[in-house]
Design a protein around this motif. Structure first.
Motif: not given
Length: 475
Positions: A205-229
């Motif tokens: 839960a705290t030490q595991g490092q995993y590929p986030p897959g599509s949950t990472f789209k949260i971050i990609t989406a946020l960046e797109y909103i920031r650059e294209n408000p």
């Protein structure tokens, strides 16, 4: 002669003065350091004071939020025995008290090995030849939610974090495979011989490092909103199941799905890899790297329990191929479940992350409060307007997207699924889900990873539903 000696006397006095000043400064610094780091120094395995306290005091108990005993000690006349009534259930979060200690047993060690009863009581105990009762800690953990989370994960490897969005209180933390903390001494060599993938001591839960897959789209989406408000709502893309760009970039939607005409919201709800690769390629990579750092990448987390830092660097030197992979949560992207849970909490809490809590108070044997821990704002991860849009996006995932199995007549929910490929094989994927409920007034968040089973919508979302149902008393 006397005139020639005076300068030397003056130089000597100045030199002595400098050394006295430096020595005084060192003493003051040492006193301040010891005062500010008293708990860390006391818990250091090389500190002999621990052995002295262990002879004088019986290690204190650990309780859940409702007073259920999670760990306690008994003295059988010659030795102290640490007892964990729930055995494996809290193995990683409560931890063990031997072989270096882990979990709450580790970071609350200072309080557990000390006793704050009165000197009179200590004198009476000394005359009786009995140990002083140590201080005890009350945690934020909910035994019922912990059991449901553990049972739902079953025999699969993975991790679950359940937390209170508004306070940061961690209500449940499960990592599997697990172990019985009462037999750590006997099983230690066996545990050390295990590979990293199979290690029972690793708190995934705290030490595991995993590929986030599509949950990472949260971050990609946020960046797109920031650059294209002002224009993100105008985004359009036609998905034919594949995104290509040059000879090297060839990204497929999961299992070759074709999503057709999409806007920004549908791209997110349906978790369209093609559309998000297209979005990722349009982003400013230096700005994206800054957003990653703001979302707790490459920095210390506000946690007391042991954890690993998620590291990912995105800047102008990143290749197009790597950017296309990272934008959908593959390639070099990794994340821990606890960090993803904190990002989720910040979105649910209007952009503000509350510092994760595991302890609410420390009490002595007479139930007098020694220390209280109050909810504490850590920092703002995103603006309130950004959080509002992200809530809408995540609500669409439950209403119309890949997490429809989370729908309930008793509450609304929002979230994001993920199917994270590993081993370079599109057939091998971890199942992710992270989300919160209810949508309008978020109270609880759940982050789940189930290793190597398939899609988040099929495996992680049903687990989330069982946990959220239990939280709201829906059976």
């Amino acid at each position: 002669m006397s005139k020639k000696r005076r300068p030397r006397k003056l130089e000597t006095r100045i030199t002595i003065g400098i050394f006295l000043t430096l020595f005084s400064a060192m003493i003051i610094y040492l006193c301040i350091y010891v005062h500010n780091n008293e708990q860390v120094l006391m818990s250091n395995s090389y500190n002999s004071r621990q052995k002295i306290l262990a002879k004088e005091n019986l290690r204190g108990s650990i309780y859940d939020k409702y007073g259920e005993v999670l760990a306690y000690s008994e003295n059988n006349g010659s030795t102290d025995v640490r007892i964990y009534p729930y055995k494996n259930l809290f193995s990683h979060v409560v931890g063990y008290h031997t072989k270096g200690k882990s979990g709450i047993e580790s970071f609350a060690n200072y309080y557990l090995i000390n006793s704050n009863i009165s000197l009179t009581e200590k004198a009476e105990n000394d005359l009786k030849g009995v140990k002083n009762p140590g201080n005890s800690v009350y945690t934020t953990l909910d035994t019922n939610l912990q059991k449901i989370a553990s049972d739902s994960l079953g025999m699969f490897k993975g991790a679950i974090v359940v937390s209170d969005v508004k306070t940061g209180a961690i209500l449940a933390m499960v990592s599997k495979p697990d172990f019985d903390p009462s037999t750590v001494d006997e099983d230690w060599d066996k545990y050390l011989a295990m590979s990293d993938d199979n290690s029972v001591l690793l708190n995934r839960a705290t030490q595991g490092q995993y590929p986030p897959g599509s949950t990472f789209k949260i971050i990609t989406a946020l960046e797109y909103i920031r650059e294209n408000p002002d224009s993100y709502k105008n985004y359009r893309y036609t998905c034919n199941g594949r995104y290509t760009n040059g000879a090297d970039i060839n990204i497929s939607c999961f299992h070759g799905s074709t999503h057709g005409e999409e806007d920004f919201f549908k791209s997110f709800a349906k978790s369209c890899n093609s559309s998000f690769a297209n979005i990722g390629m349009s982003l400013d990579r230096d700005k994206f790297g800054k957003t990653l750092n703001e979302l707790l990448y490459n920095e210390k987390l506000p946690l007391d329990i042991n954890y690993n830092v998620s590291k990912l660097t995105v800047d102008g030197s990143l290749s197009d191929y790597d950017m296309s992979q990272i934008s959908i949560g593959q390639g070099n992207a990794t994340i821990s479940p606890i960090q993803l849970n904190m990002i989720t909490n910040a979105i649910a809490n209007n952009g503000i992350l509350m510092k994760p809590m595991l302890i609410t108070e420390v009490v002595d044997a007479n139930n007098m409060i020694i220390k209280e821990y109050k909810p504490e704002e850590y920092k703002r991860l995103l603006s309130e307007d950004e959080a509002t849009v992200m809530k809408e996006l995540m609500a669409e995932v439950v209403e119309k997207g890949t997490a429809t199995k989370l729908q309930s007549e008793y509450y609304t929910a929002a979230g994001k699924t993920g199917s994270a490929e590993y081993n370079g094989n599109s057939l091998d994927s971890h199942a992710w889900f992270t989300g919160f409920a209810p949508v309008d007034d978020p109270k609880v968040s759940v982050t789940i990873i189930v290793e190597g089973v398939g899609t988040g919508g099929e495996y992680a979302v049903p687990i989330a539903k069982r946990i959220i149902d239990a939280y709201f008393g829906v059976y």
